[in-house]
Design an enzyme around this catalytic site. Structure first.
Site, PDB file in Angstrom:
ATOM      1  N   ARG A   1      40.404  28.020  74.781  1.00  0.00           N
ATOM      2  CA  ARG A   1      39.887  28.051  76.151  1.00  0.00           C
ATOM      3  C   ARG A   1      39.931  26.634  76.712  1.00  0.00           C
ATOM      4  NH1 ARG A   1      35.809  30.812  79.330  1.00  0.00           N
ATOM      5  NH2 ARG A   1      34.563  29.322  80.525  1.00  0.00           N
TER       6      ARG A   1
ATOM      7  N   GLU B   1      39.710  39.344  85.889  1.00  0.00           N
ATOM      8  CA  GLU B   1      38.722  40.238  86.484  1.00  0.00           C
ATOM      9  C   GLU B   1      38.492  39.807  87.931  1.00  0.00           C
ATOM     10  OE1 GLU B   1      34.081  41.722  85.911  1.00  0.00           O
ATOM     11  OE2 GLU B   1      34.842  40.006  84.786  1.00  0.00           O
TER      12      GLU B   1
ATOM     13  N   LYS C   1      31.735  31.993  86.204  1.00  0.00           N
ATOM     14  CA  LYS C   1      31.865  32.609  87.521  1.00  0.00           C
ATOM     15  C   LYS C   1      30.506  32.960  88.109  1.00  0.00           C
ATOM     16  CE  LYS C   1      36.461  34.694  87.161  1.00  0.00           C
ATOM     17  NZ  LYS C   1      37.211  35.975  87.196  1.00  0.00           N
TER      18      LYS C   1
END
Length: 581
Positions: free
Chosen positions: A440, A220, A450
């Site tokens: 992860r 993203e 983020k």
């Protein structure tokens, strides 16, 4: 302490070999024991340990993995009990019952004892692997099953010990090309530099066929690429190269409130820095027209509806499994409300489009997830053409199917959403995409959010996204990390599905091995804080000597070093000298 494990060729102690490899205990392996004999661990001192369970307990005590032999005395006793139970898995008459017992026990657990991976898990899995049978087991870390599969292929499979990893004659033996090599394999379970390199660690993608694999890396554009999603990028690159497949770089640009062209440009730079070669760049926004059309089709088929329930109430209803009153809307009512959403009207801003899945499903991700939300914020790429945008959950499976993706690599934090992913594809009547999970990448004492990283940048607490304190690709590069070290660090973890907190020290240790042979070494003292030290027995006349830059790596070249009786040192060092005196 160096040791050799001796065993009969036809019955290798897979549990011992696997445990040693997991915890980093280096063993020499000798398959020359008589048939039917038990394994022996022989130390250079001449001491010996006998029997598989004794060897397992020794390795567990030598392990650096926390709680590998249990967290407390009761857990250690439970492990001992399972070690005694494990041989039943090798019995023909009891095999099925034993497997079902283990399967039932693990239905609500991840590990056999407590909350940690222990030698009990290694032993049970090893006996399953050694039995050469197929059985379904609900859970246990697949990372370790891969290690067992590797060992099984070497010691139990077609290769056997007749084609060992490497051979080495014992002292006193004469090696020649005509004699048959002794069945001795040297296994450094910490792995050699060759095994650690990216090109030689062998990972498999289930169901993959050479030339038919299509993967996608879909970041993203809401920030710089950090070390977390770098794992996904590297694994996609690895599998695309291994299977000579196609790699799509897709920007998941469905949230105009967070995204910008600046982040797109920097993500391209980050991906280039990682050395990732992609075949094509796409964007989810490329498919907005088709996604809008699909939303209308789902409404007409009764598989989606528009909901104007207040957000807090909707969340509570989803948690409690209560159907929204809007679920009973007619197709015409839903289409009318959808038009209001598309216009971005005051009425439309109160609505969202939800999939009509299963509000009573135990998996809460299936409880009518949101497919579209109103957001009258200009998109960084397509401007103000839309007031409504798809969520990641609805757009991702659609675009994966349309672009021909064969395997969607996703971190295991999305595991509960896998069922939702497949259900959405089914409702959209699109081809199935196989999900492949990996864990992860989390680092100790490190923020990877983020949103939080962005707040540090905006508040001026750091120089920018490439600040050396940041876990971003550009940040750790500025700090001195070689990309080769990052890639090796990621691939060494294999495609494990275990959630682990990784230590930065391991990454920097890999980095040191890469830069150590080539990095020049210089000594400097800050001028404002320097003190001259006079050596009484030092050379009165300075002279220069040419010495290697690195004692162990000749390729680093040489340097000129001046020897004199007067040298500059830091004032802190001066203070320490006086303390010693």
């Amino acid at each position: 302490m160096e040791a050799t494990i001796l065993f009969a060729t036809e019955s290798p102690p897979l549990a011992v070999l696997a445990a040693a490899k997991i915890v980093g205990v280096s063993l020499l392996v000798d398959g020359g024991r008589p048939s039917g004999s038990s394994p022996i661990l022989r130390f250079n001192s001449g001491l010996k340990l006998h029997w598989t369970n004794v060897l397992m307990r020794y390795i567990a005590r030598a392990a650096t993995i926390p709680n590998f032999y249990g967290q407390e005395l009761v857990e250690s006793a439970q492990i001992d009990e399972l070690l005694d139970y494990a041989p039943i898995l090798l019995s023909d008459s009891e095999f099925e019952n034993a497997c079902h017992h283990v399967d039932d026990y693990l239905s609500l657990r991840t590990f056999l004892v407590g909350n940690n991976f222990t030698i009990a898990d290694v032993t049970i899995w090893s006996n399953l692997a050694g039995s050469q049978r197929s059985i379904r087991i609900n859970s246990i870390a697949s990372e370790y099953s891969e290690i067992l599969n590797d060992l099984t292929s070497v010691y139990v499979g077609k290769r056997g010990l007749g084609n060992p990893i490497s051979t080495k004659p014992k002292s006193g033996e004469v090696s020649n090309q005509t004699s048959k090599p002794r069945d001795v394999a040297i296994v450094n379970v910490e792995s050699t530099e060759k095994e650690k390199s990216v090109g030689t660690i062998d990972l498999d993608l289930p169901g993959a066929k050479v030339g038919e694999v299509c993967l996608r890396f879909a970041p993203e554009p809401s920030g710089y690429l950090h070390i977390g999603p770098s794992k996904a990028a590297v694994l996609n690159k690895y599998f695309a190269e291994k299977y000579h497949g196609k790699l799509i770089l897709r920007f998941d640009d469905t949230n105009p409130s967070k995204e910008s062209t600046k982040f797109v440009d920097n993500l391209l730079k980050d991906i280039e820095t990682l050395g990732i070669k992609y075949d094509v760049v796409t964007r989810t926004s490329d498919y907005f027209p088709q996604l809008m059309e699909m939303a209308e089709n789902l409404i007409r088929k009764g598989k989606a509806y528009v909901d104007d329930t207040p957000w807090e109430q909707m969340q509570k209803e989803r948690m409690d499994g209560i159907e929204s009153n809007c679920r009973k809307n007619t197709v015409e009512q839903n289409l009318e409300l959808r038009k209001e959403m598309i216009r971005g009207s005051e009425r439309g801003l109160q609505c969202c489009l939800r999939g009509k899945l299963d509000m009573q499903a135990p998996n809460k991700s299936l409880r009518d997830p949101v497919y579209y939300r109103c957001n009258p914020v200009p998109h960084h790429r397509i401007g103000s053409n839309y007031n409504v945008y798809p969520t990641y959950d609805s757009a991702c499976p659609f675009v994966d199917a349309i672009e021909g993706v064969s395997h969607a690599l996703r971190s295991s934090e999305y595991h509960d959403r896998n069922e939702q992913y497949y259900r959405i594809l089914e409702d959209m009547e699109l081809r199935k995409v196989q999900i492949y999970e990996f864990s992860r990448l989390n680092m100790v004492y490190t923020l990877l959010s983020k949103r939080k990283l962005l707040s540090f940048v905006q508040e001026g607490k750091v120089d920018g996204w490439d600040d050396p304190q940041f876990p971003t690709v550009q940040g750790i590069i500025r700090r001195g990390l070689k990309i080769e070290a990052l890639i090796e660090f990621i691939v060494q973890q294999r495609a494990s599905k275990n959630q682990n907190l990784m230590e930065w020290d391991k990454l920097w240790t890999i980095n040191k091995k890469i830069i150590d042979p080539v990095c020049p070494r210089h000594t400097a003292v800050i001028e404002e804080r320097r003190v001259q030290l006079v050596l009484r027995d030092g050379p009165e006349v300075p002279f220069v000597r040419i010495i290697p830059r690195h004692k162990k790596h000749d390729a680093a070249g040489t340097k000129a070093t001046t020897y004199t009786n007067k040298i500059w040192i830091d004032y802190v060092d001066v203070a320490s000298i006086y303390i010693l005196w």
